[in-house]
Design a protein around this motif. Structure first.
Motif, PDB file in Angstrom:
ATOM      1  N   ASP A  16       0.851  -1.190   0.000  1.00  0.00           N
ATOM      2  CA  ASP A  16       0.000   0.000   0.000  1.00  0.00           C
ATOM      3  C   ASP A  16       0.886   1.240   0.000  1.00  0.00           C
ATOM      4  N   THR A  17       1.135   1.785  -1.189  1.00  0.00           N
ATOM      5  CA  THR A  17       1.994   2.958  -1.304  1.00  0.00           C
ATOM      6  C   THR A  17       1.146   4.216  -1.225  1.00  0.00           C
ATOM      7  N   VAL A  18       0.770   4.542  -0.011  1.00  0.00           N
ATOM      8  CA  VAL A  18       0.049   5.773   0.306  1.00  0.00           C
ATOM      9  C   VAL A  18       0.700   6.358   1.560  1.00  0.00           C
ATOM     10  N   SER A  19       0.743   7.670   1.644  1.00  0.00           N
ATOM     11  CA  SER A  19       1.375   8.290   2.802  1.00  0.00           C
ATOM     12  C   SER A  19       0.481   8.233   4.033  1.00  0.00           C
ATOM     13  N   GLU A  20      -0.819   8.138   3.827  1.00  0.00           N
ATOM     14  CA  GLU A  20      -1.779   8.146   4.927  1.00  0.00           C
ATOM     15  C   GLU A  20      -1.907   6.755   5.521  1.00  0.00           C
ATOM     16  N   MET A  21      -1.418   6.569   6.736  1.00  0.00           N
ATOM     17  CA  MET A  21      -1.461   5.258   7.368  1.00  0.00           C
ATOM     18  C   MET A  21      -2.891   4.814   7.650  1.00  0.00           C
ATOM     19  N   GLY A  22      -3.811   5.769   7.754  1.00  0.00           N
ATOM     20  CA  GLY A  22      -5.208   5.408   7.974  1.00  0.00           C
ATOM     21  C   GLY A  22      -5.769   4.550   6.858  1.00  0.00           C
ATOM     22  N   HIS A  23      -5.286   4.745   5.643  1.00  0.00           N
ATOM     23  CA  HIS A  23      -5.725   3.926   4.508  1.00  0.00           C
ATOM     24  C   HIS A  23      -5.283   2.481   4.707  1.00  0.00           C
ATOM     25  N   THR A  24      -4.043   2.290   5.111  1.00  0.00           N
ATOM     26  CA  THR A  24      -3.513   0.943   5.335  1.00  0.00           C
ATOM     27  C   THR A  24      -4.199   0.289   6.528  1.00  0.00           C
ATOM     28  N   ARG A  25      -4.438   1.070   7.578  1.00  0.00           N
ATOM     29  CA  ARG A  25      -5.130   0.537   8.754  1.00  0.00           C
ATOM     30  C   ARG A  25      -6.521   0.022   8.385  1.00  0.00           C
ATOM     31  N   LYS A  26      -7.247   0.760   7.549  1.00  0.00           N
ATOM     32  CA  LYS A  26      -8.575   0.309   7.133  1.00  0.00           C
ATOM     33  C   LYS A  26      -8.491  -1.006   6.369  1.00  0.00           C
ATOM     34  N   LEU A  27      -7.487  -1.130   5.511  1.00  0.00           N
ATOM     35  CA  LEU A  27      -7.290  -2.379   4.779  1.00  0.00           C
ATOM     36  C   LEU A  27      -7.064  -3.537   5.752  1.00  0.00           C
ATOM     37  N   LEU A  28      -6.191  -3.333   6.729  1.00  0.00           N
ATOM     38  CA  LEU A  28      -5.912  -4.377   7.705  1.00  0.00           C
ATOM     39  C   LEU A  28      -7.172  -4.762   8.475  1.00  0.00           C
ATOM     40  N   GLN A  29      -7.926  -3.779   8.907  1.00  0.00           N
ATOM     41  CA  GLN A  29      -9.138  -4.056   9.670  1.00  0.00           C
ATOM     42  C   GLN A  29     -10.197  -4.758   8.824  1.00  0.00           C
ATOM     43  N   THR A  30     -10.193  -4.480   7.529  1.00  0.00           N
ATOM     44  CA  THR A  30     -11.202  -5.068   6.641  1.00  0.00           C
ATOM     45  C   THR A  30     -10.927  -6.529   6.342  1.00  0.00           C
ATOM     46  N   VAL A  31      -9.652  -6.888   6.138  1.00  0.00           N
ATOM     47  CA  VAL A  31      -9.356  -8.225   5.620  1.00  0.00           C
ATOM     48  C   VAL A  31      -8.825  -9.212   6.658  1.00  0.00           C
ATOM     49  N   GLN A  32      -8.200  -8.743   7.737  1.00  0.00           N
ATOM     50  CA  GLN A  32      -7.423  -9.685   8.542  1.00  0.00           C
ATOM     51  C   GLN A  32      -8.254 -10.538   9.495  1.00  0.00           C
ATOM     52  N   LYS A  33      -9.475 -10.134   9.805  1.00  0.00           N
ATOM     53  CA  LYS A  33     -10.310 -11.018  10.626  1.00  0.00           C
ATOM     54  C   LYS A  33     -10.630 -12.296   9.858  1.00  0.00           C
ATOM     55  N   GLU A  34     -10.902 -12.153   8.577  1.00  0.00           N
ATOM     56  CA  GLU A  34     -11.229 -13.301   7.732  1.00  0.00           C
ATOM     57  C   GLU A  34      -9.976 -13.963   7.157  1.00  0.00           C
ATOM     58  N   PHE A  35      -8.917 -13.158   6.937  1.00  0.00           N
ATOM     59  CA  PHE A  35      -7.678 -13.663   6.333  1.00  0.00           C
ATOM     60  C   PHE A  35      -6.480 -13.206   7.192  1.00  0.00           C
ATOM     61  N   PRO A  36      -6.285 -13.830   8.344  1.00  0.00           N
ATOM     62  CA  PRO A  36      -5.267 -13.356   9.297  1.00  0.00           C
ATOM     63  C   PRO A  36      -3.838 -13.471   8.794  1.00  0.00           C
ATOM     64  N   ASP A  37      -3.591 -14.340   7.832  1.00  0.00           N
ATOM     65  CA  ASP A  37      -2.230 -14.512   7.323  1.00  0.00           C
ATOM     66  C   ASP A  37      -1.909 -13.601   6.141  1.00  0.00           C
ATOM     67  N   PHE A  38      -2.879 -12.806   5.706  1.00  0.00           N
ATOM     68  CA  PHE A  38      -2.666 -11.894   4.576  1.00  0.00           C
ATOM     69  C   PHE A  38      -1.624 -10.851   4.964  1.00  0.00           C
ATOM     70  N   GLU A  39      -0.611 -10.673   4.120  1.00  0.00           N
ATOM     71  CA  GLU A  39       0.495  -9.756   4.423  1.00  0.00           C
ATOM     72  C   GLU A  39       0.216  -8.380   3.823  1.00  0.00           C
ATOM     73  N   VAL A  40       0.336  -7.362   4.649  1.00  0.00           N
ATOM     74  CA  VAL A  40       0.160  -5.986   4.183  1.00  0.00           C
ATOM     75  C   VAL A  40       1.424  -5.196   4.501  1.00  0.00           C
ATOM     76  N   PHE A  41       2.025  -4.630   3.468  1.00  0.00           N
ATOM     77  CA  PHE A  41       3.231  -3.819   3.606  1.00  0.00           C
ATOM     78  C   PHE A  41       2.925  -2.372   3.258  1.00  0.00           C
ATOM     79  N   SER A  42       3.519  -1.463   4.007  1.00  0.00           N
ATOM     80  CA  SER A  42       3.469  -0.055   3.646  1.00  0.00           C
ATOM     81  C   SER A  42       4.520   0.247   2.588  1.00  0.00           C
ATOM     82  N   GLY A  43       4.272   1.292   1.803  1.00  0.00           N
ATOM     83  CA  GLY A  43       5.216   1.670   0.757  1.00  0.00           C
ATOM     84  C   GLY A  43       6.108   2.842   1.131  1.00  0.00           C
ATOM     85  N   TYR A  44       5.862   3.431   2.303  1.00  0.00           N
ATOM     86  CA  TYR A  44       6.706   4.526   2.776  1.00  0.00           C
ATOM     87  C   TYR A  44       7.374   4.122   4.080  1.00  0.00           C
ATOM     88  N   GLU A  45       8.683   4.329   4.116  1.00  0.00           N
ATOM     89  CA  GLU A  45       9.496   3.832   5.220  1.00  0.00           C
ATOM     90  C   GLU A  45       9.012   4.342   6.581  1.00  0.00           C
TER      91      GLU A  45
END
Length: 308
Positions: A164-193
């Motif tokens: 997820d190459t977005v500067s806003e961490m809230g976008h990535t957090r929403k993705l994690l909250q949306t998918v990880q309850k159903e898919f806990p092993d799904f890997e999500v990486f940020s694109g900004y260090e």
């Protein structure tokens, strides 16, 4: 908390005529592996994939898979403008031994959610290995939403991760909250260090960031600090990374800036980029030198590489 990882979207080293510098690229791979980076992403945006022909991209796949030889994970950026080309390049990478492919959606047109979902449905059905989705709205002009991602995961077991190459961490957090309850092993990486620690604390897997081409030892130390739950040390390294992130402001696109910085750091690599990217000029080079001096000072002050 998941075990943190840091992957490098590796620069591509070219000769002046635009051909691949084989030995130069091999040096980069070896340097990153020896520094402790967890995996290599080849032909991400930092790797200038958009300016390479299908034949040259396949040539680079052959080069990296053979040279790395399973020392670390190798992920190949295979996003093309059509389903057919993306599938062709993805399956080539998997057949050659890549661990997974990373696919950005077609760029130029701003696509609807329906079009994006249709595209990845067709690709995932035909690709014979694991897929990481790559969301970069600043370049594609559309967002790969958490809702579309969840729909895709429910249909395709080979979609295993997301950058997820977005500067806003809230976008990535929403993705994690949306998918990880159903898919806990799904890997999500940020694109900004700078979002690395926040990503891991929110349930993500870490970061895929281009500045690790320049200071891989710092980012490997950061991973160790987070995995050791040494938050004081992680905070010290955050200061270094926040300062280093100023390099993005020196020139756009930042790829020639990073190449010049790597050269200044003492790496024996060529600085050529594919047209129309211009090399760093004299003013930019001075800015790079000044920034690196400040970064090196912070590294020494905080004993980042060799802690006491």
């Amino acid at each position: 908390m998941k075990k943190a990882k840091f992957l490098t979207p590796v620069i591509t080293v070219f000769n002046q005529d635009g051909t691949l510098d084989v030995k130069g690229n091999q040096k980069i791979y070896d340097n990153l592996i020896e520094a402790g980076i967890d995996g290599l992403v080849i032909m991400g945006s930092t790797g200038e994939f958009y300016a390479m022909s299908m034949e040259q991209r396949k040539e680079l796949i052959d080069l990296v898979v053979q040279h790395v030889n399973h020392r670390v994970k190798v992920y190949i950026g295979t996003g093309c403008m059509t389903v057919e080309e993306t599938v062709e390049l993805s399956n080539y990478a998997i057949d050659q031994g890549a661990d997974a492919v990373m696919i950005v959606s077609p760029y130029y047109f701003k696509l609807t959610n329906q079009s994006i979902e249709f595209y990845f449905d067709k690709v995932a059905e035909a690709v014979k290995g694991d897929i990481y989705l790559y969301n970069y709205p600043d370049r594609t002009q559309h967002d790969l939403s958490s809702e579309v991602t969840l729909n895709l995961l429910r249909r395709h077991k080979n979609i295993v991760g997301f950058k997820d190459t977005v500067s806003e961490m809230g976008h990535t957090r929403k993705l994690l909250q949306t998918v990880q309850k159903e898919f806990p092993d799904f890997e999500v990486f940020s694109g900004y260090e700078e979002n690395f620690v926040h990503n891991v604390l929110s349930g993500g897997s870490g970061c895929i960031g281009g500045l690790s081409n320049l200071y891989p030892e710092v980012f490997a130390a950061w991973v160790r600090a987070v995995n050791d739950k040494d938050l004081d040390r992680a905070a010290d390294i955050q200061k270094v990374v926040d300062k280093l992130s100023e390099i993005y402001e020196i020139g756009q696109p930042f790829i020639p800036i990073v190449k010049k910085a790597m050269k200044l750091k003492g790496m024996d690599v060529q600085e050529h980029s594919k047209a129309p990217l211009l090399p760093a000029d004299e003013k930019q080079t001075e800015s790079i030198k000044q920034l690196m001096n400040e970064v090196d000072g912070l590294i020494l002050e905080n004993s980042i590489i060799h802690p006491e």
